[in-house]
Design an enzyme around this catalytic site. Structure first.
Site, PDB file in Angstrom:
ATOM      1  N   HIS A 147       0.832  -1.243  -0.014  1.00  0.00           N
ATOM      2  CA  HIS A 147      -0.080   0.118  -0.095  1.00  0.00           C
ATOM      3  C   HIS A 147       1.029   1.296  -0.048  1.00  0.00           C
ATOM      4  CE1 HIS A 147      -3.279   2.719   0.912  1.00  0.00           C
ATOM      5  NE2 HIS A 147      -3.936   1.783   0.505  1.00  0.00           N
ATOM      6  N   ASP A 197      -7.674  -5.580   0.667  1.00  0.00           N
ATOM      7  CA  ASP A 197      -8.071  -6.423  -0.304  1.00  0.00           C
ATOM      8  C   ASP A 197      -7.856  -7.881  -0.083  1.00  0.00           C
ATOM      9  OD1 ASP A 197      -9.644  -4.737  -1.967  1.00  0.00           O
ATOM     10  OD2 ASP A 197      -7.619  -4.072  -3.060  1.00  0.00           O
TER      11      ASP A 197
HETATM   12  N1  COA Z   1       3.902  -7.798  -3.820  1.00  0.00           N
HETATM   13  C1  COA Z   1       5.289  -7.788  -4.242  1.00  0.00           C
HETATM   14  N2  COA Z   1       6.124  -6.685  -4.113  1.00  0.00           N
HETATM   15  C2  COA Z   1       5.488  -5.476  -4.139  1.00  0.00           C
HETATM   16  C3  COA Z   1       3.984  -5.519  -3.779  1.00  0.00           C
HETATM   17  C4  COA Z   1       3.496  -6.628  -3.707  1.00  0.00           C
HETATM   18  N3  COA Z   1       2.046  -6.606  -3.843  1.00  0.00           N
HETATM   19  N4  COA Z   1       3.654  -4.307  -3.802  1.00  0.00           N
HETATM   20  C5  COA Z   1       4.884  -3.280  -3.855  1.00  0.00           C
HETATM   21  N5  COA Z   1       5.859  -4.270  -3.937  1.00  0.00           N
HETATM   22  C6  COA Z   1       7.218  -4.015  -4.207  1.00  0.00           C
HETATM   23  C7  COA Z   1       7.743  -3.617  -5.693  1.00  0.00           C
HETATM   24  O1  COA Z   1       7.934  -4.563  -6.260  1.00  0.00           O
HETATM   25  C8  COA Z   1       8.741  -2.427  -5.192  1.00  0.00           C
HETATM   26  O2  COA Z   1       9.907  -3.162  -5.065  1.00  0.00           O
HETATM   27  P1  COA Z   1      11.257  -2.571  -5.584  1.00  0.00           P
HETATM   28  O3  COA Z   1      11.412  -1.223  -5.009  1.00  0.00           O
HETATM   29  O4  COA Z   1      12.243  -3.671  -5.282  1.00  0.00           O
HETATM   30  O5  COA Z   1      11.237  -2.340  -7.287  1.00  0.00           O
HETATM   31  C9  COA Z   1       8.182  -1.734  -3.980  1.00  0.00           C
HETATM   32  O6  COA Z   1       7.440  -2.681  -3.389  1.00  0.00           O
HETATM   33  C10 COA Z   1       7.516  -0.594  -4.209  1.00  0.00           C
HETATM   34  O7  COA Z   1       6.328  -0.794  -5.219  1.00  0.00           O
HETATM   35  P2  COA Z   1       5.384   0.177  -6.063  1.00  0.00           P
HETATM   36  O8  COA Z   1       4.530  -0.426  -6.984  1.00  0.00           O
HETATM   37  O9  COA Z   1       6.523   1.368  -6.386  1.00  0.00           O
HETATM   38  O10 COA Z   1       4.594   0.924  -4.708  1.00  0.00           O
HETATM   39  P3  COA Z   1       3.504   1.792  -4.900  1.00  0.00           P
HETATM   40  O11 COA Z   1       3.371   2.442  -3.692  1.00  0.00           O
HETATM   41  O12 COA Z   1       3.460   2.261  -6.142  1.00  0.00           O
HETATM   42  O13 COA Z   1       2.135   0.686  -5.028  1.00  0.00           O
HETATM   43  C11 COA Z   1       0.319  -0.790  -4.705  1.00  0.00           C
HETATM   44  C12 COA Z   1       1.241   0.545  -4.180  1.00  0.00           C
HETATM   45  C13 COA Z   1      -0.833  -0.988  -4.054  1.00  0.00           C
HETATM   46  C14 COA Z   1      -0.191  -0.250  -6.295  1.00  0.00           C
HETATM   47  C15 COA Z   1       1.259  -1.963  -4.988  1.00  0.00           C
HETATM   48  O14 COA Z   1       1.648  -2.485  -3.586  1.00  0.00           O
HETATM   49  C16 COA Z   1       0.402  -3.191  -5.580  1.00  0.00           C
HETATM   50  O15 COA Z   1       0.612  -3.183  -6.962  1.00  0.00           O
HETATM   51  N6  COA Z   1      -0.123  -4.028  -4.840  1.00  0.00           N
HETATM   52  C17 COA Z   1      -0.856  -5.239  -5.418  1.00  0.00           C
HETATM   53  C18 COA Z   1      -2.249  -4.699  -5.672  1.00  0.00           C
HETATM   54  C19 COA Z   1      -3.049  -4.421  -4.652  1.00  0.00           C
HETATM   55  O16 COA Z   1      -3.151  -5.180  -3.637  1.00  0.00           O
HETATM   56  N7  COA Z   1      -4.030  -3.427  -4.706  1.00  0.00           N
HETATM   57  C20 COA Z   1      -4.732  -2.835  -3.886  1.00  0.00           C
HETATM   58  C21 COA Z   1      -4.303  -1.738  -2.930  1.00  0.00           C
HETATM   59  S1  COA Z   1      -5.340  -1.450  -1.847  1.00  0.00           S
END
Ligand code: COA
Length: 398
Positions: free
Chosen positions: A275, A329
């Site tokens: 998140h 979620d």
């Molecule tokens: N599983 C594995 N790794 C994850 C992850 C996950 N669910 N969420 C983030 N990471 C990792 C990324 O790979 C990244 O790693 P790195 O720095 O080594 O490249 C780091 O954490 C940052 O990720 P990032 O996508 O830039 O974070 P964000 O703040 O932009 O994204 C979300 C937040 C919610 C979009 C992201 O965590 C995600 O895609 N989660 C899965 C979808 C989900 O559950 N969404 C519902 C949100 S309530």
């Protein structure tokens, strides 16, 4: 002239010197008195009230009132709000007929976005500064969105939608319209609490979308329709559908570790984890987990819960150090599955709840409006000379 200059730490706007923060990560885009998140401590408050207290003591409609009007209602105010919502649950036969033309194979979020937008055709946008119009729009949207979600579910099965039942409270009525059965009181109560948990979460993508749309002074139906479209994506509200698919894929608890290792090696995101705001387990996931257990005690166990718990345990050492924990979620899908809600309705159910937050932000935006118009860093070509068509050579698409 390209307005960009690369500096250590990121791309900056050449004229203003402002650094580009992809995804506006950490950039305040508005001020708001609606919801606060402490992502380090895992605290979530609506108008100052901790989520844990609301989840136990309040109801969805009372919480919606609090979010939208800023204070908890008195008994009279709550009674009249509940009554108004009840009076506006029905949707026009024209909207239902329009929904009958949607392809049954279409995603229910697309159906909801289209029908929410269609409501704007029925209720004039010209009174946007009239408090009565605002109150009625709030009531109509909160009342009609569940009816439209349930209607599409029956329509796509080839049935006629069921009319709302006036003797049933908000959440019980939705489950009734959806499943054609009066729900167990515990099921209705837990569903109502789920709605409260999902009602608001500060400036997430769909709420930001709602505020941007609101800032143009368009009607609230367009505001909600644009937010529904944003919520539909798998990185936002759509994740809870994917969580169940993932748990089914894993199959048994002993496979959780191997699944994680494989996904991490392939740089795949684990759905329901991570998140932008939280560095600890999402407080809503903690509460939802207690709902899951309450439901299983009453209605029987679901083996996918064991897979989910094993995945959470295995993820602790692999993702925990990066501050990645279960989000809202992760457990919500298990609750909805037990309630008999089809998987592709999980996100529309999220929208039923989040409409309260979107409308709170709509009102707040109208109260101190300035149209959103951020800048960009242009990375395209320098000004160039028009090339007649027979002098052009084909270039790969950018
Ligand atoms: N599983 C594995 N790794 C994850 C992850 C996950 N669910 N969420 C983030 N990471 C990792 C990324 O790979 C990244 O790693 P790195 O720095 O080594 O490249 C780091 O954490 C940052 O990720 P990032 O996508 O830039 O974070 P964000 O703040 O932009 O994204 C979300 C937040 C919610 C979009 C992201 O965590 C995600 O895609 N989660 C899965 C979808 C989900 O559950 N969404 C519902 C949100 S309530």
């Amino acid at each position: 002239m390209a307005l960009a200059q690369q500096q250590t730490g990121g791309l900056r706007h050449a004229r203003t010197g402002i650094e580009l923060r992809p995804g506006l990560d950490g950039v305040p885009a508005t001020q708001s008195a609606i919801c606060d998140i402490d992502g380090e401590k895992g605290l979530l408050t609506y108008r100052g009230y901790p989520m844990e207290e609301l989840a136990v003591n309040s109801s969805f409609l009372e919480t919606a009132y609090l979010l939208i009007w800023g204070e908890l209602p008195t008994q009279d105010q709550l009674h009249s709000f509940e009554h108004e919502v009840q009076m506006h649950r029905r949707v026009s036969f024209r909207v239902r007929d329009m929904m009958k033309c949607f392809p049954a194979s279409g995603h229910p979020m697309d159906a909801l976005q289209s029908s929410a937008a269609a409501l704007g055709l029925f209720y004039s946008r010209r009174a946007i500064d009239d408090p009565n119009y605002i109150y009625k729009a709030v009531v109509r949207l909160i009342a009609k969105i569940p009816t439209m979600v349930a209607a599409f579910q029956l329509i796509r099965k080839g049935q006629d939608p069921i009319q709302p039942r006036d003797d049933l409270a908000y959440s019980a009525n939705f489950l009734y319209m959806l499943t054609e059965r009066e729900p167990d009181p515990l099921a209705a109560r837990i569903f109502d609490r789920c709605l409260m948990l999902h009602a608001e979460h500060s400036l997430n993508a769909s709420t930001f979308s709602a505020r941007v749309t609101a800032s143009t002074l368009t009607d609230p139906y367009a505001v909600v329709a644009s937010a529904v479209g944003t919520l539909a994506g798998p990185l936002h509200g759509g994740a809870n559908e994917d969580v169940l698919a993932m748990l089914e894929d894993i199959g048994t608890p002993d496979q959780a570790g191997a699944y994680l290792d494989h996904a991490i090696a392939e740089k795949r995101k684990i759905m329901g984890f991570g998140h932008r705001e939280y560095r600890v387990k999402d407080p809503r996931a903690v509460i939802l987990q207690s709902f899951v257990e309450e439901m299983f005690d009453e209605f029987g166990h679901d083996n996918l819960y064991d897979v989910a718990r094993a995945l959470e345990q295995e993820a602790e050492s692999r993702l925990g150090p990066k501050g990645i924990y279960p989000n809202v979620d992760f457990y919500s899908g298990l609750v909805y599955r037990k309630l008999g809600i089809p998987r592709d309705l999980f996100t529309p159910v999220f929208a039923i709840a989040r409409v309260a937050g979107w409308l709170a932000h709509w009102r707040e935006q109208l109260g101190a409006n300035r149209i959103f118009r951020p800048s960009q860093i242009y990375t395209g070509s320098e000004p160039r000379v028009w090339m007649p068509i027979d002098g052009r050579v084909s270039a790969p698409a950018a």
